[in-house]
Design a protein around this motif. Structure first.
Motif, PDB file in Angstrom:
ATOM      1  N   MET A   1       0.827  -1.211   0.000  1.00  0.00           N
ATOM      2  CA  MET A   1       0.000   0.000   0.000  1.00  0.00           C
ATOM      3  C   MET A   1       0.861   1.261   0.000  1.00  0.00           C
ATOM      4  SD  MET A   1      -3.125  -1.047   2.584  1.00  0.00           S
ATOM      5  CE  MET A   1      -3.989   0.522   2.352  1.00  0.00           C
ATOM      6  N   LYS A   2       1.985   1.216   0.715  1.00  0.00           N
ATOM      7  CA  LYS A   2       2.883   2.380   0.719  1.00  0.00           C
ATOM      8  C   LYS A   2       3.503   2.593  -0.652  1.00  0.00           C
ATOM      9  CE  LYS A   2       4.058   2.550   5.624  1.00  0.00           C
ATOM     10  NZ  LYS A   2       5.110   2.405   6.669  1.00  0.00           N
ATOM     11  N   LYS A   3       3.795   1.490  -1.350  1.00  0.00           N
ATOM     12  CA  LYS A   3       4.291   1.616  -2.731  1.00  0.00           C
ATOM     13  C   LYS A   3       3.229   2.243  -3.615  1.00  0.00           C
ATOM     14  CE  LYS A   3       7.480  -2.344  -2.574  1.00  0.00           C
ATOM     15  NZ  LYS A   3       7.713  -3.726  -3.075  1.00  0.00           N
ATOM     16  N   GLY A   4       1.952   1.828  -3.409  1.00  0.00           N
ATOM     17  CA  GLY A   4       0.847   2.409  -4.174  1.00  0.00           C
ATOM     18  C   GLY A   4       0.689   3.888  -3.884  1.00  0.00           C
ATOM     19  N   LEU A   5       0.917   4.281  -2.612  1.00  0.00           N
ATOM     20  CA  LEU A   5       0.817   5.698  -2.239  1.00  0.00           C
ATOM     21  C   LEU A   5       1.868   6.525  -2.960  1.00  0.00           C
ATOM     22  CD1 LEU A   5      -0.636   7.739  -0.395  1.00  0.00           C
ATOM     23  CD2 LEU A   5       1.045   7.217   1.385  1.00  0.00           C
ATOM     24  N   VAL A   6       3.065   5.965  -3.117  1.00  0.00           N
ATOM     25  CA  VAL A   6       4.139   6.667  -3.835  1.00  0.00           C
ATOM     26  C   VAL A   6       3.737   6.884  -5.297  1.00  0.00           C
ATOM     27  CG1 VAL A   6       6.517   6.488  -4.655  1.00  0.00           C
ATOM     28  CG2 VAL A   6       5.948   5.837  -2.315  1.00  0.00           C
ATOM     29  N   LYS A   7       3.068   5.898  -5.882  1.00  0.00           N
ATOM     30  CA  LYS A   7       2.703   5.981  -7.300  1.00  0.00           C
ATOM     31  C   LYS A   7       1.695   7.089  -7.573  1.00  0.00           C
ATOM     32  CE  LYS A   7       3.575   1.117  -8.444  1.00  0.00           C
ATOM     33  NZ  LYS A   7       2.954  -0.179  -8.866  1.00  0.00           N
ATOM     34  N   ILE A   8       0.781   7.346  -6.607  1.00  0.00           N
ATOM     35  CA  ILE A   8      -0.241   8.377  -6.834  1.00  0.00           C
ATOM     36  C   ILE A   8       0.170   9.730  -6.251  1.00  0.00           C
ATOM     37  CG2 ILE A   8      -2.097   6.668  -6.887  1.00  0.00           C
ATOM     38  CD1 ILE A   8      -2.852   7.540  -4.041  1.00  0.00           C
ATOM     39  N   ALA A   9       1.411   9.791  -5.759  1.00  0.00           N
ATOM     40  CA  ALA A   9       1.865  11.030  -5.115  1.00  0.00           C
ATOM     41  C   ALA A   9       1.895  12.208  -6.079  1.00  0.00           C
ATOM     42  CB  ALA A   9       3.239  10.825  -4.496  1.00  0.00           C
ATOM     43  N   GLY A  10       2.092  11.922  -7.372  1.00  0.00           N
ATOM     44  CA  GLY A  10       2.204  13.012  -8.349  1.00  0.00           C
ATOM     45  C   GLY A  10       0.875  13.640  -8.731  1.00  0.00           C
ATOM     46  N   ASN A  11      -0.229  13.025  -8.374  1.00  0.00           N
ATOM     47  CA  ASN A  11      -1.548  13.562  -8.734  1.00  0.00           C
ATOM     48  C   ASN A  11      -1.902  14.699  -7.784  1.00  0.00           C
ATOM     49  OD1 ASN A  11      -4.223  14.051  -9.356  1.00  0.00           O
ATOM     50  ND2 ASN A  11      -4.794  11.876  -9.449  1.00  0.00           N
TER      51      ASN A  11
ATOM     52  N   SER B   1      -4.342  16.989  -8.208  1.00  0.00           N
ATOM     53  CA  SER B   1      -5.722  17.475  -8.325  1.00  0.00           C
ATOM     54  C   SER B   1      -6.415  17.349  -6.972  1.00  0.00           C
ATOM     55  CB  SER B   1      -6.484  16.653  -9.370  1.00  0.00           C
ATOM     56  OG  SER B   1      -6.637  15.319  -8.921  1.00  0.00           O
ATOM     57  N   GLU B   2      -7.569  18.028  -6.823  1.00  0.00           N
ATOM     58  CA  GLU B   2      -8.315  17.967  -5.568  1.00  0.00           C
ATOM     59  C   GLU B   2      -8.731  16.526  -5.255  1.00  0.00           C
ATOM     60  OE1 GLU B   2     -12.453  19.729  -3.645  1.00  0.00           O
ATOM     61  OE2 GLU B   2     -11.573  20.706  -5.400  1.00  0.00           O
ATOM     62  N   LYS B   3      -9.176  15.813  -6.309  1.00  0.00           N
ATOM     63  CA  LYS B   3      -9.551  14.424  -6.138  1.00  0.00           C
ATOM     64  C   LYS B   3      -8.343  13.575  -5.758  1.00  0.00           C
ATOM     65  CE  LYS B   3     -11.717  10.553  -8.560  1.00  0.00           C
ATOM     66  NZ  LYS B   3     -12.319  10.074  -9.839  1.00  0.00           N
ATOM     67  N   GLY B   4      -7.197  13.857  -6.371  1.00  0.00           N
ATOM     68  CA  GLY B   4      -5.974  13.103  -6.082  1.00  0.00           C
ATOM     69  C   GLY B   4      -5.499  13.315  -4.652  1.00  0.00           C
ATOM     70  N   VAL B   5      -5.631  14.571  -4.155  1.00  0.00           N
ATOM     71  CA  VAL B   5      -5.215  14.868  -2.770  1.00  0.00           C
ATOM     72  C   VAL B   5      -6.094  14.113  -1.776  1.00  0.00           C
ATOM     73  CG1 VAL B   5      -5.106  16.686  -1.021  1.00  0.00           C
ATOM     74  CG2 VAL B   5      -4.225  17.133  -3.318  1.00  0.00           C
ATOM     75  N   ARG B   6      -7.444  14.114  -2.045  1.00  0.00           N
ATOM     76  CA  ARG B   6      -8.350  13.370  -1.158  1.00  0.00           C
ATOM     77  C   ARG B   6      -8.030  11.882  -1.175  1.00  0.00           C
ATOM     78  NH1 ARG B   6     -12.438  16.564  -3.436  1.00  0.00           N
ATOM     79  NH2 ARG B   6     -13.162  14.745  -4.667  1.00  0.00           N
ATOM     80  N   GLN B   7      -7.732  11.368  -2.366  1.00  0.00           N
ATOM     81  CA  GLN B   7      -7.404   9.949  -2.503  1.00  0.00           C
ATOM     82  C   GLN B   7      -6.150   9.595  -1.692  1.00  0.00           C
ATOM     83  OE1 GLN B   7      -6.521   8.735  -6.518  1.00  0.00           O
ATOM     84  NE2 GLN B   7      -6.943   6.587  -6.110  1.00  0.00           N
ATOM     85  N   LYS B   8      -5.146  10.476  -1.781  1.00  0.00           N
ATOM     86  CA  LYS B   8      -3.898  10.238  -1.042  1.00  0.00           C
ATOM     87  C   LYS B   8      -4.129  10.268   0.472  1.00  0.00           C
ATOM     88  CE  LYS B   8      -1.624  13.400  -3.334  1.00  0.00           C
ATOM     89  NZ  LYS B   8      -0.551  14.349  -3.707  1.00  0.00           N
ATOM     90  N   LEU B   9      -4.963  11.234   0.946  1.00  0.00           N
ATOM     91  CA  LEU B   9      -5.241  11.333   2.375  1.00  0.00           C
ATOM     92  C   LEU B   9      -5.978  10.092   2.888  1.00  0.00           C
ATOM     93  CD1 LEU B   9      -6.278  15.091   2.754  1.00  0.00           C
ATOM     94  CD2 LEU B   9      -4.294  13.974   3.749  1.00  0.00           C
ATOM     95  N   ASN B  10      -6.978   9.658   2.124  1.00  0.00           N
ATOM     96  CA  ASN B  10      -7.731   8.461   2.510  1.00  0.00           C
ATOM     97  C   ASN B  10      -6.832   7.226   2.527  1.00  0.00           C
ATOM     98  OD1 ASN B  10     -10.134   9.872   2.789  1.00  0.00           O
ATOM     99  ND2 ASN B  10     -10.758   9.528   0.654  1.00  0.00           N
ATOM    100  N   PHE B  11      -5.964   7.142   1.526  1.00  0.00           N
ATOM    101  CA  PHE B  11      -5.054   6.003   1.430  1.00  0.00           C
ATOM    102  C   PHE B  11      -4.076   5.989   2.614  1.00  0.00           C
ATOM    103  CE2 PHE B  11      -2.281   3.120  -1.170  1.00  0.00           C
ATOM    104  CZ  PHE B  11      -3.281   2.243  -1.539  1.00  0.00           C
ATOM    105  N   ALA B  12      -3.582   7.189   2.946  1.00  0.00           N
ATOM    106  CA  ALA B  12      -2.628   7.313   4.067  1.00  0.00           C
ATOM    107  C   ALA B  12      -3.296   6.946   5.387  1.00  0.00           C
ATOM    108  CB  ALA B  12      -2.071   8.728   4.126  1.00  0.00           C
TER     109      ALA B  12
END
Length: 485
Positions: free
Chosen positions: A230-240, A242-253
């Motif tokens: 999951m931490k590897k997956g979090l690194v992969k979406i770190a570049g997004n 967008s507002e949706k991408g930030v929410r996704q990263k927070l939920n994932f974290a």
């Protein structure tokens, strides 16, 4: 009958039980196990009403008696006019019955007319055990009943307790005792603060416990791998960004954080504990030699013409019945007492590390960190690392020595011995208060010690695993070389 439902108990800031449950049926025989300091003696105090739970339900049905590890103050013993009055105040037993039991508990030299108040701590404990066995309560609690007994005394105790017809609950690190006539094992889990129940004797418990821990370790490793992925997956979406991408990263974290918080602690037995010992200080070939040592106390001859020597790096086991003079001989080696005759030679460069189960070298008001700091020239990070390896992690190092259990004091004492460059270790009953995990920890550390060692022990399994160069049996004032115990 004893029933505990969802019990909570804390001592100071430390939680001992958090929602623990267990059941002990009438006339059952139960062994209580767990790491030193997990609350075994505390549990006995809760059962007897000496202390009280913070929450939950604890129901005890039946008259009850309890004997602690070591009797330091017993109100009934203090008030007794004689040993006879203490053992059997209602005179329901014949004198010969009492004397026979005292003999089996290695108290044959005591007179029933004698005063119990003048006895040693070990003698008082054995006397308290005898009293409890004579009274035959419906619920009998014994905390380490074989601690002060030699091999024959332990055999008698095991046979007697095997015939005990009522409820018997025993705290013991004596595996032979827990394997004989035990119906159930309850373990106080120091990590979960719960009480686990296992039907059968200690051997059966080890098998079931091993299966449970193997499954737990597997589950922990599976969960750890999931968190890593999951931490590897979090690194992969770190570049997004967008507002949706930030929410996704927070939920994932947050999901990762919750998984890490819920991750169970690894069982202590599964942890790799490695203790690096210092090299012993250089010393000559013959470390210590005794020639014709004699010692008597009044008319009683304890040691007669004892000859002994130990060479550099040699391990010697010293066995014998209680009262045979083992501790007296060791104290002569330590210059704590003086022999009546004979000569003692020590190498000029000898540095002796001494362990005694009486813990007389400790300042009970000091904390663990200061205790080790006083004895070992190490920086604080090294000291804390050393204490951690002996199962004193984190804030535990600031706990006062006086608050430790007997097993924890043993671990602390051995830790200070093995942290210095002694070239001779003298260990007087080093396993007396230790749980199984701690015995293994100490044993593995001693196996790698390169200096000379004299070990006094009633634990033949421990001695055999140390693989001593020579074994001596001390009996009837004399010392004999032996092959077996």
């Amino acid at each position: 009958m004893i029933l505990a439902k969802n019990i909570f108990y804390s001592y100071g800031k430390e939680n001992i039980f958090e929602g623990a449950n267990f059941f002990i049926a009438k006339n059952s025989k139960v062994g209580v196990v767990g790491a030193n300091g997990c609350g075994k003696s505390t549990l006995f105090k809760l059962i007897t009403g000496e202390d009280f739970i913070d929450d939950g339900k604890l129901e005890v049905v039946g008259d009850i008696m309890s004997v602690p590890q070591e009797v330091k103050r017993d109100e009934k013993m203090e008030k007794a006019e004689s040993i006879r009055d203490y053992l059997d105040p209602y005179y329901e037993k014949q004198d010969y019955e009492l004397l026979k039991m005292l003999s089996k508990l290695e108290l044959a030299r005591l007179s029933l007319d004698g005063k119990p108040q003048v006895l040693s701590g070990g003698q008082k404990t054995k006397l308290a055990i005898a009293r409890a066995l004579i009274f035959e309560p419906e619920i009998l609690l014994l905390d380490e009943p074989t601690n002060f007994l030699d091999i024959e005394g332990k055999k008698w105790m095991m046979n007697f307790l095997g015939r005990y017809a009522k409820t018997l609950i025993i705290i013991s690190h004596d595996l032979n005792l827990l394997d004989k006539n035990i119906d159930k094992i309850i373990e106080l889990n120091k990590n979960t603060k719960l009480i686990e129940e296992y039907n059968g004797n200690y051997t059966n418990y080890v098998t079931l416990k091993g299966d449970r821990e193997t499954l737990l370790v597997h589950q922990i490793h599976t969960q750890e791998r999931k968190i890593i992925d999951m931490k590897k997956g979090l690194v992969k979406i770190a570049g997004n960004r967008s507002e949706k991408g930030v929410r996704q990263k927070l939920n994932f974290a947050r999901r990762i954080e919750k998984l890490e918080e819920a991750l169970p602690e690894m069982p202590p037995a599964a942890k790799k504990i490695v203790i690096q010992l210092p090299e012993p200080a250089w010393i000559g070939e013959v470390v210590l030699m005794a020639d014709g040592i004699c010692k008597a106390y009044g008319e009683k001859k304890v040691l007669v013409d004892i000859d002994f020597n130990i060479k550099r790096g040699e391990r010697i086991a010293l066995m014998g019945q209680n009262g045979a003079g083992k501790s007296t001989l060791i104290k002569i080696f330590m210059d704590m007492i003086t022999a009546d005759s004979g000569e003692l030679f020590k190498d000029d460069k000898i540095k002796i590390g001494y362990y005694s189960q009486e813990f007389e070298t400790f300042d009970m008001d000091k904390n663990l960190l200061d205790t080790v700091r006083d004895k070992c020239e190490m920086a604080e990070p090294q000291l804390r690392c050393l204490l951690g390896r002996f199962l004193f992690p984190g804030q535990k190092v600031f706990q006062k020595v006086a608050t430790l259990s007997g097993g924890e004091k043993t671990r602390l004492s051995i830790a200070t011995l093995l942290a210095k460059n002694y070239n001779l270790l003298i260990l007087d009953e080093p396993t007396t208060y230790l749980d199984v995990l701690s015995q293994r920890l100490i044993l593995e550390a001693l196996k790698f010690y390169k200096g000379a060692m004299i070990v006094v022990s009633h634990n033949p399994e421990f001695i055999e695993e140390l693989n001593p160069s020579r074994k001596f049996w001390l009996a009837e004032n004399r010392m004999e070389l032996c092959q077996n115990f």
